[in-house]
Motif scaffolding. Structure first.
Motif, short mmCIF file in Angstrom:
data_model
loop_
_atom_site.label_atom_id
_atom_site.label_comp_id
_atom_site.label_asym_id
_atom_site.label_seq_id
_atom_site.Cartn_x
_atom_site.Cartn_y
_atom_site.Cartn_z
N ILE A 14 0.99 -1.17 -0.15
CA ILE A 14 0.04 0.07 -0.13
C ILE A 14 1.05 1.25 0.13
O ILE A 14 0.77 2.32 -0.82
N LEU A 15 1.88 1.39 0.85
CA LEU A 15 2.66 2.36 0.78
C LEU A 15 3.60 2.58 -0.30
O LEU A 15 3.68 3.86 -0.83
N ARG A 16 3.94 1.38 -1.06
CA ARG A 16 4.75 1.51 -2.12
C ARG A 16 3.88 2.37 -3.28
O ARG A 16 4.24 3.01 -4.06
N ASP A 17 2.35 1.99 -3.26
CA ASP A 17 1.69 2.58 -4.48
C ASP A 17 0.97 4.01 -4.06
O ASP A 17 0.53 4.55 -4.88
N LEU A 18 1.41 4.86 -2.80
CA LEU A 18 0.84 5.74 -2.53
C LEU A 18 1.59 6.90 -3.29
O LEU A 18 2.60 6.97 -3.79
N PRO A 19 0.53 8.19 -3.73
CA PRO A 19 1.16 9.23 -4.51
C PRO A 19 2.03 10.07 -3.64
O PRO A 19 2.68 10.79 -4.27
N ASP A 20 1.92 9.89 -2.34
CA ASP A 20 2.82 11.03 -1.40
C ASP A 20 4.27 10.12 -1.19
O ASP A 20 4.33 8.81 -1.36
N ALA A 21 5.08 10.85 -1.10
CA ALA A 21 6.55 10.30 -0.22
C ALA A 21 6.29 9.71 1.01
O ALA A 21 5.84 10.55 1.73
N VAL A 22 6.64 8.50 1.07
CA VAL A 22 6.50 7.80 2.44
C VAL A 22 7.85 7.44 3.24
O VAL A 22 8.51 6.74 2.19
N ILE A 23 8.38 7.79 4.21
CA ILE A 23 9.82 7.09 4.61
C ILE A 23 9.16 6.78 6.24
O ILE A 23 8.61 7.17 6.97
N LEU A 24 9.97 5.59 6.19
CA LEU A 24 9.63 4.93 7.78
C LEU A 24 11.08 4.67 8.30
O LEU A 24 12.19 4.22 7.73
N ALA A 25 11.07 5.18 9.68
CA ALA A 25 12.47 5.12 10.34
C ALA A 25 12.36 4.59 11.93
O ALA A 25 11.45 4.61 12.35
N ASP A 26 13.51 4.06 12.14
CA ASP A 26 13.50 3.57 13.40
C ASP A 26 13.72 4.66 14.58
O ASP A 26 13.76 6.02 13.96
N ASP A 27 13.86 4.48 15.85
CA ASP A 27 13.62 5.60 16.78
C ASP A 27 15.32 6.38 16.67
O ASP A 27 15.36 7.20 17.48
N ALA A 28 16.32 5.66 16.10
CA ALA A 28 17.43 6.41 16.18
C ALA A 28 17.42 7.22 14.87
O ALA A 28 18.40 8.18 14.63
N GLY A 29 16.48 7.21 13.94
CA GLY A 29 16.33 7.99 12.73
C GLY A 29 16.80 7.27 11.40
O GLY A 29 16.90 7.85 10.35
N ALA A 30 17.22 5.95 11.44
CA ALA A 30 17.91 5.37 10.48
C ALA A 30 16.72 4.97 9.37
O ALA A 30 15.53 4.19 10.00
N VAL A 31 16.59 5.11 8.41
CA VAL A 31 15.51 4.91 7.40
C VAL A 31 15.61 3.52 7.04
O VAL A 31 16.50 2.85 6.41
N PHE A 32 14.50 2.70 7.18
CA PHE A 32 14.56 1.19 6.81
C PHE A 32 13.55 0.98 5.59
O PHE A 32 13.31 -0.17 4.97
N TYR A 33 12.64 2.16 5.28
CA TYR A 33 11.95 1.98 3.94
C TYR A 33 11.61 3.23 3.37
O TYR A 33 11.39 4.30 4.24
N ALA A 34 11.74 3.70 2.28
CA ALA A 34 11.33 4.82 1.58
C ALA A 34 10.58 4.36 0.26
O ALA A 34 11.04 3.54 -0.46
N ASN A 35 9.29 4.80 0.04
CA ASN A 35 8.47 4.34 -1.27
C ASN A 35 9.35 5.06 -2.37
O ASN A 35 10.08 5.69 -2.26
N PRO A 36 8.81 4.43 -3.65
CA PRO A 36 9.46 5.13 -4.77
C PRO A 36 9.44 6.65 -4.95
O PRO A 36 10.27 7.20 -5.31
#
Length: 93
Positions: A14-36
């Protein structure tokens, strides 16, 4: 990261197909997912501070963790600026 991009996680699909930019990060700020769309806008992101202007209140790792702790503890988000940097380093408001 493979488990997030192998197409088997419906939430990530679902996040991959959203028209918005979506970034998921852990509590230290390290990004573990960014959609296209996030990767198109920001480029490769290793840490959320990579897209925050240096003057950002959340640019400091300790302040970022404190923000997340408050979110968990009080179930509310602290107010902060919404400026971010695109992959060219230009500020987006």
């Amino acid at each position: 990261r493979q488990s997030l991009t192998d197409g088997k996680n419906p939430f990530i699909n679902i996040l991959r197909d959203l028209p918005d930019a979506v970034i998921l990060a852990d509590d230290a700020g390290a990004v573990f997912y960014a959609n296209p769309n996030a990767e198109t806008l920001f480029g490769t992101i290793g840490d959320v501070r990579d897209i925050l202007p240096p003057a950002s209140a959340l640019h400091n790792a300790g302040k970022f963790r404190k923000h997340l702790e408050n979110l968990e503890k009080y179930k509310r988000r602290d107010s902060f600026e919404t400026q971010i940097l695109n992959k060219n380093g230009d500020v987006i408001e």
